[in-house]
Design a protein around this motif. Sequence first.
Motif, mmCIF file in Angstrom:
data_model
loop_
_atom_site.group_PDB
_atom_site.id
_atom_site.type_symbol
_atom_site.label_atom_id
_atom_site.label_comp_id
_atom_site.label_asym_id
_atom_site.label_seq_id
_atom_site.Cartn_x
_atom_site.Cartn_y
_atom_site.Cartn_z
ATOM 1 N N HIS A 70 0.804 -1.220 0.000
ATOM 2 C CA HIS A 70 0.000 0.000 0.000
ATOM 3 C C HIS A 70 0.838 1.271 0.000
ATOM 4 O O HIS A 70 0.300 2.356 0.183
ATOM 5 C CB HIS A 70 -0.949 -0.005 1.206
ATOM 6 N N GLN A 71 2.140 1.126 -0.147
ATOM 7 C CA GLN A 71 3.020 2.285 -0.172
ATOM 8 C C GLN A 71 3.950 2.176 -1.376
ATOM 9 O O GLN A 71 4.080 1.119 -1.976
ATOM 10 C CB GLN A 71 3.815 2.387 1.142
ATOM 11 N N ASP A 72 4.582 3.278 -1.722
ATOM 12 C CA ASP A 72 5.441 3.271 -2.906
ATOM 13 C C ASP A 72 6.840 3.807 -2.638
ATOM 14 O O ASP A 72 7.612 4.040 -3.567
ATOM 15 C CB ASP A 72 4.796 4.081 -4.036
ATOM 16 N N SER A 73 7.210 4.000 -1.372
ATOM 17 C CA SER A 73 8.522 4.561 -1.063
ATOM 18 C C SER A 73 9.602 3.494 -0.909
ATOM 19 O O SER A 73 10.781 3.769 -1.114
ATOM 20 C CB SER A 73 8.448 5.406 0.212
ATOM 21 N N LEU A 75 10.782 -0.252 -2.243
ATOM 22 C CA LEU A 75 10.568 -1.261 -3.271
ATOM 23 C C LEU A 75 10.955 -2.657 -2.804
ATOM 24 O O LEU A 75 10.315 -3.641 -3.168
ATOM 25 C CB LEU A 75 11.383 -0.909 -4.524
ATOM 26 N N THR A 119 12.407 4.020 -3.551
ATOM 27 C CA THR A 119 11.972 4.665 -4.795
ATOM 28 C C THR A 119 12.605 6.039 -4.945
ATOM 29 O O THR A 119 13.062 6.424 -6.034
ATOM 30 C CB THR A 119 10.438 4.812 -4.810
#
Length: 247
Positions: A70-73, A75, A119
């Motif tokens: 649920h997060q994109d910071s 990887l 990221t």
Amino acid sequence: MNSVHQVNIKSLYRKTITLFILCFIFLSFNARSQKVLYQEDHDNKPYYFGITLAANMARFHTELHEQFLHQDSILVAEPLNSGGFSLGLLATARLSHRFEGRFNPQLSFLDRSIAYKLTYPEHDGETSINKKIESVIVTFPLQLKFQSDRIGNFRVYLLGGGKMDFDLASNARARKAEELVKIQKLDYGVEGGIGFNFYFPSFIFSPEIKFSNGLRNIHSRDENLKFSSVIDRIQSRQIVFSIHLEG
């Protein structure tokens, strides 16, 4: 990155086991070729003591939390192999011709790491970060040994049992922990391995290799911490190569 990491782990495991086998073959050949039988009455002792020197390969076994998706910071978050060493005492009690009970408390020094791939770069411009968790562990293993007949000055044994660990350097209660992955103080697990007794005139030289797996989730997860929130469970894993000097 994950495939390369897996190859490195397998390579380290193979090198350790190969070195152990070569050591065993050399010492076994020497022990069997000796005509003098040392310490003939040792099997009549109800108990005996010794010391332990050990080196280990330690790592975390991790399971990611659903928040990771649920997060994109972040990887990637995966554990790395690292080395350590231990010092300990040894007390062995004879139960029967085949079985012995053993208590082997040790003080272990470990550095275990988790590698993160980000990221967006951090303030230093890096997107790859390793979070190192230092541990000073007092471990209390209680084991059962199953041993073969003695062949000259040589004997082989199998062992299995459980352990209780206390991490004296636990950071679970750290207040300024924004950049930490916090590990709890208490852990417990199971162990199994194989060892060899080589009898000498005044002592018994016993190389041993064992696998040690923690069963408890030692991660003190905090959903507000960037590097901790994406991980759900952390369990300990070790391969330990020990040298016991017994009397």
